[in-house]
Design a protein around this motif. Sequence first.
Motif, PDB file in Angstrom:
ATOM      1  N   GLU A 103       0.837  -1.194   0.000  1.00 39.19           N
ATOM      2  CA  GLU A 103       0.000   0.000   0.000  1.00 39.19           C
ATOM      3  C   GLU A 103       0.872   1.244   0.000  1.00 39.19           C
ATOM      4  O   GLU A 103       1.838   1.349   0.755  1.00 39.19           O
ATOM      5  CB  GLU A 103      -0.916   0.010   1.222  1.00 39.19           C
ATOM      6  CG  GLU A 103      -1.967   1.102   1.156  1.00 39.19           C
ATOM      7  CD  GLU A 103      -2.994   0.994   2.268  1.00 39.19           C
ATOM      8  OE1 GLU A 103      -3.053   1.933   3.080  1.00 39.19           O
ATOM      9  OE2 GLU A 103      -3.703  -0.019   2.310  1.00 39.19           O
ATOM     10  N   THR A 104       0.509   2.193  -0.855  1.00 33.61           N
ATOM     11  CA  THR A 104       1.234   3.459  -0.962  1.00 33.61           C
ATOM     12  C   THR A 104       0.253   4.553  -1.378  1.00 33.61           C
ATOM     13  O   THR A 104      -0.923   4.273  -1.616  1.00 33.61           O
ATOM     14  CB  THR A 104       2.392   3.346  -1.979  1.00 33.61           C
ATOM     15  OG1 THR A 104       3.180   4.543  -1.920  1.00 33.61           O
ATOM     16  CG2 THR A 104       1.879   3.159  -3.390  1.00 33.61           C
ATOM     17  N   THR A 105       0.731   5.779  -1.471  1.00 30.18           N
ATOM     18  CA  THR A 105      -0.138   6.863  -1.925  1.00 30.18           C
ATOM     19  C   THR A 105      -0.075   6.962  -3.440  1.00 30.18           C
ATOM     20  O   THR A 105       0.988   6.789  -4.044  1.00 30.18           O
ATOM     21  CB  THR A 105       0.272   8.216  -1.299  1.00 30.18           C
ATOM     22  OG1 THR A 105       1.637   8.479  -1.596  1.00 30.18           O
ATOM     23  CG2 THR A 105       0.057   8.228   0.188  1.00 30.18           C
ATOM     24  N   VAL A 106      -1.231   7.223  -4.021  1.00 33.58           N
ATOM     25  CA  VAL A 106      -1.337   7.391  -5.474  1.00 33.58           C
ATOM     26  C   VAL A 106      -2.210   8.615  -5.730  1.00 33.58           C
ATOM     27  O   VAL A 106      -2.962   9.044  -4.841  1.00 33.58           O
ATOM     28  CB  VAL A 106      -1.947   6.146  -6.145  1.00 33.58           C
ATOM     29  CG1 VAL A 106      -1.048   4.929  -5.961  1.00 33.58           C
ATOM     30  CG2 VAL A 106      -3.348   5.878  -5.655  1.00 33.58           C
ATOM     31  N   PRO A 107      -2.138   9.181  -6.929  1.00 29.66           N
ATOM     32  CA  PRO A 107      -3.028  10.300  -7.231  1.00 29.66           C
ATOM     33  C   PRO A 107      -4.494   9.875  -7.139  1.00 29.66           C
ATOM     34  O   PRO A 107      -4.849   8.762  -7.513  1.00 29.66           O
ATOM     35  CB  PRO A 107      -2.657  10.681  -8.670  1.00 29.66           C
ATOM     36  CG  PRO A 107      -1.264  10.154  -8.859  1.00 29.66           C
ATOM     37  CD  PRO A 107      -1.194   8.922  -8.013  1.00 29.66           C
ATOM     38  N   ALA A 108      -5.324  10.761  -6.626  1.00 26.62           N
ATOM     39  CA  ALA A 108      -6.761  10.466  -6.532  1.00 26.62           C
ATOM     40  C   ALA A 108      -7.324  10.291  -7.939  1.00 26.62           C
ATOM     41  O   ALA A 108      -6.862  10.902  -8.893  1.00 26.62           O
ATOM     42  CB  ALA A 108      -7.479  11.596  -5.803  1.00 26.62           C
TER      43      ALA A 108
END
Length: 195
Positions: A106-111
């Motif tokens: 899990e990581t951050t991605v663009p909305a």
Amino acid sequence: MPLRTTAMLSRLRRGPLRRGCDVAEAWLVIATALLMAVAAPAAGVAAANAVAGAAERQSQDRHGVAAVVTESPPVVIGADPTGGVGGRVHATVRWTAADGTSRTGETTVPAGLRAGDRTTAWLDGRGALLRDPVTGGEAMVESVAVGTVAAGGTCLLLLAAERAGGALLTRRRYALWEREWAEGDAQWGRRETGL
């Protein structure tokens, strides 16, 4: 000059009413002001540099790999799908590691990304997925915030120490006054009774 500064400086002058605790209190205020002028900025700069250094080490150590979003992230109300402030959400992604194995995390991605969309995942030097990689702008804001808090905290600690020292000196001053009044009462009482 402000009244407090004038009162503190008058305690340093010679005079029949000057006591040692008055001089100590004046020097305490002066020392606190000097420490605040030197120690608070130094603490702020040191803390900001530590945060900026950690962010710099992370950015030098990381590298991007192509990844695929494996499941659609939850819709976040108020997220800007164009990539503006707050335009990143947490999602599970799959990428191929250097040894050729397929990994997920899990990581951050663009909305606005959905399952199957391609994105970039950031890995550290050991190949571990970075959950929330810090951008240069975020690192700058974080270092300024931490530096400001460190400088403000140092000022508050110094002010608290000055107030505590002032309270102890005031207690000492009152004890001296009490003792001198008692001595004066004893002398005046003997004069009135003719002893």
